[in-house]
Write an enzyme that holds these catalytic residues in place. Structure first.
Site, PDB file in Angstrom:
ATOM      1  CE1 TYR A  68      27.061   8.229   1.639  1.00 43.08           C
ATOM      2  CE2 TYR A  68      26.736   6.526   0.899  1.00 43.08           C
ATOM      3  CZ  TYR A  68      27.438   7.786   1.995  1.00 43.08           C
ATOM      4  OH  TYR A  68      28.719   7.028   2.468  1.00 43.08           O
TER       5      TYR A  68
HETATM    6  P1  NAD Z   1      28.558  11.574  10.070  1.00 46.31           P
HETATM    7  O1  NAD Z   1      27.589  12.633   9.714  1.00 46.31           O
HETATM    8  O2  NAD Z   1      28.681  10.926  11.785  1.00 46.31           O
HETATM    9  O3  NAD Z   1      30.118  12.125   9.644  1.00 46.31           O
HETATM   10  C1  NAD Z   1      30.092  13.140   9.156  1.00 46.31           C
HETATM   11  C2  NAD Z   1      30.831  14.373   9.652  1.00 46.31           C
HETATM   12  O4  NAD Z   1      31.214  15.484   8.330  1.00 46.31           O
HETATM   13  C3  NAD Z   1      30.346  15.270  10.110  1.00 46.31           C
HETATM   14  O5  NAD Z   1      30.101  15.225  11.349  1.00 46.31           O
HETATM   15  C4  NAD Z   1      29.402  16.359   9.738  1.00 46.31           C
HETATM   16  O6  NAD Z   1      29.020  17.723   9.807  1.00 46.31           O
HETATM   17  C5  NAD Z   1      30.281  16.902   8.816  1.00 46.31           C
HETATM   18  N1  NAD Z   1      31.119  17.363   7.319  1.00 46.31           N
HETATM   19  C6  NAD Z   1      29.751  17.256   6.161  1.00 46.31           C
HETATM   20  N2  NAD Z   1      29.784  17.535   4.980  1.00 46.31           N
HETATM   21  C7  NAD Z   1      31.365  18.217   5.929  1.00 46.31           C
HETATM   22  C8  NAD Z   1      31.702  19.653   4.559  1.00 46.31           C
HETATM   23  N3  NAD Z   1      31.755  19.484   3.613  1.00 46.31           N
HETATM   24  N4  NAD Z   1      32.988  20.064   4.911  1.00 46.31           N
HETATM   25  C9  NAD Z   1      33.474  20.125   7.036  1.00 46.31           C
HETATM   26  N5  NAD Z   1      32.471  18.892   7.351  1.00 46.31           N
HETATM   27  C10 NAD Z   1      31.214  18.701   6.279  1.00 46.31           C
HETATM   28  O7  NAD Z   1      29.062  11.093   9.423  1.00 46.31           O
HETATM   29  P2  NAD Z   1      29.628   8.903   9.682  1.00 46.31           P
HETATM   30  O8  NAD Z   1      28.532   8.275   9.348  1.00 46.31           O
HETATM   31  O9  NAD Z   1      30.538   9.734  10.866  1.00 46.31           O
HETATM   32  O10 NAD Z   1      30.761   8.721   8.703  1.00 46.31           O
HETATM   33  C11 NAD Z   1      31.958   9.394   8.224  1.00 46.31           C
HETATM   34  C12 NAD Z   1      32.175   8.601   6.669  1.00 46.31           C
HETATM   35  O11 NAD Z   1      31.867   7.186   6.775  1.00 46.31           O
HETATM   36  C13 NAD Z   1      31.247   9.461   5.642  1.00 46.31           C
HETATM   37  O12 NAD Z   1      32.054   9.804   4.586  1.00 46.31           O
HETATM   38  C14 NAD Z   1      30.121   8.438   4.971  1.00 46.31           C
HETATM   39  O13 NAD Z   1      30.310   8.695   4.262  1.00 46.31           O
HETATM   40  C15 NAD Z   1      31.095   7.148   5.235  1.00 46.31           C
HETATM   41  N6  NAD Z   1      29.727   5.911   5.935  1.00 46.31           N
HETATM   42  C16 NAD Z   1      29.206   5.831   6.944  1.00 46.31           C
HETATM   43  C17 NAD Z   1      29.309   4.819   7.035  1.00 46.31           C
HETATM   44  C18 NAD Z   1      27.612   4.539   8.032  1.00 46.31           C
HETATM   45  O14 NAD Z   1      27.137   3.230   8.452  1.00 46.31           O
HETATM   46  N7  NAD Z   1      28.098   5.511   9.151  1.00 46.31           N
HETATM   47  C19 NAD Z   1      29.059   3.377   6.002  1.00 46.31           C
HETATM   48  C20 NAD Z   1      29.217   3.964   4.672  1.00 46.31           C
HETATM   49  C21 NAD Z   1      30.269   5.662   4.391  1.00 46.31           C
HETATM   50  C1  UGA Z   2      24.419   3.286   5.832  1.00 47.48           C
HETATM   51  C2  UGA Z   2      24.180   4.691   5.759  1.00 47.48           C
HETATM   52  O1  UGA Z   2      23.316   5.344   6.548  1.00 47.48           O
HETATM   53  C3  UGA Z   2      25.423   5.336   4.246  1.00 47.48           C
HETATM   54  O2  UGA Z   2      25.585   6.569   4.925  1.00 47.48           O
HETATM   55  C4  UGA Z   2      26.273   4.383   4.705  1.00 47.48           C
HETATM   56  O3  UGA Z   2      26.777   4.771   2.855  1.00 47.48           O
HETATM   57  C5  UGA Z   2      25.731   2.492   3.921  1.00 47.48           C
HETATM   58  O4  UGA Z   2      25.474   2.277   5.597  1.00 47.48           O
HETATM   59  C6  UGA Z   2      26.402   2.516   3.502  1.00 47.48           C
HETATM   60  O5  UGA Z   2      27.336   1.032   4.566  1.00 47.48           O
HETATM   61  O6  UGA Z   2      27.738   2.393   2.717  1.00 47.48           O
HETATM   62  P1  UGA Z   2      22.123   1.999   5.636  1.00 47.48           P
HETATM   63  O7  UGA Z   2      22.543   0.850   5.175  1.00 47.48           O
HETATM   64  O8  UGA Z   2      21.393   1.552   4.287  1.00 47.48           O
HETATM   65  O9  UGA Z   2      23.037   3.042   5.127  1.00 47.48           O
HETATM   66  O10 UGA Z   2      21.667   2.242   6.961  1.00 47.48           O
HETATM   67  P2  UGA Z   2      19.816   2.871   6.952  1.00 47.48           P
HETATM   68  O11 UGA Z   2      19.818   3.485   6.655  1.00 47.48           O
HETATM   69  O12 UGA Z   2      20.454   2.564   8.504  1.00 47.48           O
HETATM   70  O13 UGA Z   2      19.615   1.193   6.966  1.00 47.48           O
HETATM   71  C7  UGA Z   2      19.446   0.112   7.229  1.00 47.48           C
HETATM   72  C8  UGA Z   2      18.407  -1.004   6.929  1.00 47.48           C
HETATM   73  O14 UGA Z   2      16.764  -0.600   8.202  1.00 47.48           O
HETATM   74  C9  UGA Z   2      18.272  -0.815   5.231  1.00 47.48           C
HETATM   75  O15 UGA Z   2      18.255  -2.280   4.794  1.00 47.48           O
HETATM   76  C10 UGA Z   2      17.293  -0.135   5.286  1.00 47.48           C
HETATM   77  O16 UGA Z   2      15.619  -0.205   4.261  1.00 47.48           O
HETATM   78  C11 UGA Z   2      16.254  -0.073   6.769  1.00 47.48           C
HETATM   79  N1  UGA Z   2      15.305   0.740   7.066  1.00 47.48           N
HETATM   80  C12 UGA Z   2      15.665   1.603   7.372  1.00 47.48           C
HETATM   81  C13 UGA Z   2      13.870   0.403   6.873  1.00 47.48           C
HETATM   82  O17 UGA Z   2      12.971  -0.593   7.285  1.00 47.48           O
HETATM   83  N2  UGA Z   2      12.655   0.534   7.518  1.00 47.48           N
HETATM   84  C14 UGA Z   2      13.579   2.072   8.091  1.00 47.48           C
HETATM   85  O18 UGA Z   2      12.373   3.635   9.032  1.00 47.48           O
HETATM   86  C15 UGA Z   2      14.635   2.742   7.453  1.00 47.48           C
END
Ligand code: NAD
Ligand code: UGA
Length: 369
Positions: A170
């Site tokens: 990822y």
């Molecule tokens: P999300 O999965 O809720 O939203 C992504 C949406 O994109 C989904 O609704 C999915 O159906 C759609 N999608 C995926 N692939 C697609 C494709 N090929 N064509 C059209 N639609 C598609 O995720 P989110 O948490 O809203 O994340 C939004 C963005 O932010 C993503 O790029 C994610 O990688 C990034 N991001 C999120 C987090 C977080 O903690 N939520 C942290 C860092 C980065």
């Molecule tokens: C999240 C999002 O899922 C990613 O899409 C995003 O890119 C990323 O943030 C980001 O900031 O870039 P992550 O921080 O790993 O990733 O989020 P979670 O999966 O919710 O995990 C949060 C924390 O909980 C981590 O430290 C993980 O190790 C921990 N965790 C997760 C547990 O201790 N137990 C679990 O069962 C799952």
């Protein structure tokens, strides 16, 4: 023709000098919040989403329904469908793209690596190809991720810190996105702004994320796994509340300079930026759990694993001074306040009786319904 009318209606701004934004991933967590916020300001918004089944698609449908109530239309389609994207640009000269569609989640990359390559690399390139050919070219703001800092432990992270040690596929695809953005900016003059989000949480959130399924499991009396290092303070996340991230996305859109190319030809140098959008306050996972326990008034069944999970980065902590300097980004929601709003939303969405402990109410316009 009815479809075109809907596309035009949804994406036409209602205020003078309003933006016209194509939001990809609009049925997603961050995308649905940003779409609503832009629409409420009077900007034109068209959503695109493929409604994939990575997590409960009924939650994506519920977000879509909420957006429709606010007259935001989501086209159901894939980033990799070039003719569809081109058709959208034929109907509407978008000024901006807020590109949030991606295969998110860190661990799932080990089960389904190709979905990351397809959406985060091929899909991004496809979108850039269509944007490059558009006349005028839209400015693009897209979601990168804190995961690009990988195994880096030199915190807080600044944008110029090293990002050459991704811990998951990822993260590698998000890093690739940043390199790809550089080439399209360089060759075609597309204005590009990358936003490194830090573990975003809040109402209408993602069921695959820890805070979300911890809440579910604690309510159901199921055990939860807590991954931490020998010293629990060595594993932490800079959990960032959704409303703060939305403000950051809008700030980035508002300060994006115009692209300098059109119809695939560059006319001059264009803007290329990358920003951290974090909370600047890392919290260990154990602390996240204890806040949830106190909000739900239930003791969690904790299964502590003194080892990091494969693919996880140990620690995230954002320095956001660049985003503050350029568009006044300042996170204002602490984890307890944000989790309270999440838990309230969770209980109401799933129709669960809980007595969320009282605390200071902060008005949020995004967690209605
Ligand atoms: P999300 O999965 O809720 O939203 C992504 C949406 O994109 C989904 O609704 C999915 O159906 C759609 N999608 C995926 N692939 C697609 C494709 N090929 N064509 C059209 N639609 C598609 O995720 P989110 O948490 O809203 O994340 C939004 C963005 O932010 C993503 O790029 C994610 O990688 C990034 N991001 C999120 C987090 C977080 O903690 N939520 C942290 C860092 C980065
Ligand atoms: C999240 C999002 O899922 C990613 O899409 C995003 O890119 C990323 O943030 C980001 O900031 O870039 P992550 O921080 O790993 O990733 O989020 P979670 O999966 O919710 O995990 C949060 C924390 O909980 C981590 O430290 C993980 O190790 C921990 N965790 C997760 C547990 O201790 N137990 C679990 O069962 C799952």
């Amino acid at each position: 023709a009815a479809w075109e009318k809907q596309v035009r209606h949804s994406s036409t701004p209602r205020r003078p000098n309003g933006l016209s934004v194509l939001v990809t991933g609009a049925a997603g967590f961050v995308g649905s919040h940003c779409s609503l916020a832009l629409k409420k300001r009077g900007d034109g918004v068209l959503g695109l989403d493929n409604f994939n089944t990575y997590y409960d698609p009924s939650l994506k449908r519920a977000r879509q329904k909420l957006l429709l109530k606010h007259q935001v239309f989501i086209v159901e389609g894939d980033l990799n469908d070039a003719p569809l994207l081109a058709k959208l640009f034929d109907v509407m000269p978008f000024t901006h793209i807020l590109h949030l569609a991606a295969q998110a989640g860190v661990r799932y990359a080990m089960q389904n690596p190709q979905s990351y390559v397809s959406s985060n690399i091929a899909g991004f390139v496809n979108l850039l190809e269509v944007a490059k050919a558009a006349n005028p070219q839209p400015a693009i703001v897209w979601a990168s991720s804190s995961s690009v800092y990988g195994l880096n432990t030199e915190v807080p992270f600044s944008e110029n810190h090293r990002t050459d040690q991704p811990a998951s596929l990822y993260a590698a695809t998000k890093k690739a996105g940043e390199e790809i953005a550089h080439t399209y900016n360089h060759i075609y003059g597309i204005s590009l702004t990358g936003l490194r989000f830090f573990t975003v949480y809040g109402p209408w959130g993602r069921p695959d994320m820890a805070y979300f399924f911890f809440t579910k499991d604690i309510l159901q009396g199921k055990p939860i796994d807590i991954y931490q290092a020998q010293d629990e303070k060595q594993v932490a996340r800079d959990f960032t509340y959704i409303d703060d991230v939305v403000k950051g996305c809008i700030g980035a859109l508002d300060t994006a300079e115009k692209s300098t190319g059109s119809g695939g030809k560059k006319k001059g140098p264009a803007q290329l930026r990358v920003y951290n959008l974090g909370n600047t306050s890392p919290v260990p996972v154990g602390k996240l759990v204890s806040i949830l326990e106190s909000l739900l008034n239930i003791k969690a069944k904790k299964h502590v694993i003194k080892m990091p999970r494969n693919g996880d980065v140990p620690y995230t902590h954002a320095n956001v001074s660049l985003a503050y300097r350029d568009f006044g980004y300042k996170p204002t929601t602490d984890l307890s306040t944000g989790l309270r709003k999440f838990v309230k939303w969770y209980a109401s969405y799933y129709g669960i009786q809980t007595k969320v402990k009282k605390g200071k109410e902060v008005n949020s316009e995004h967690n209605e319904d």
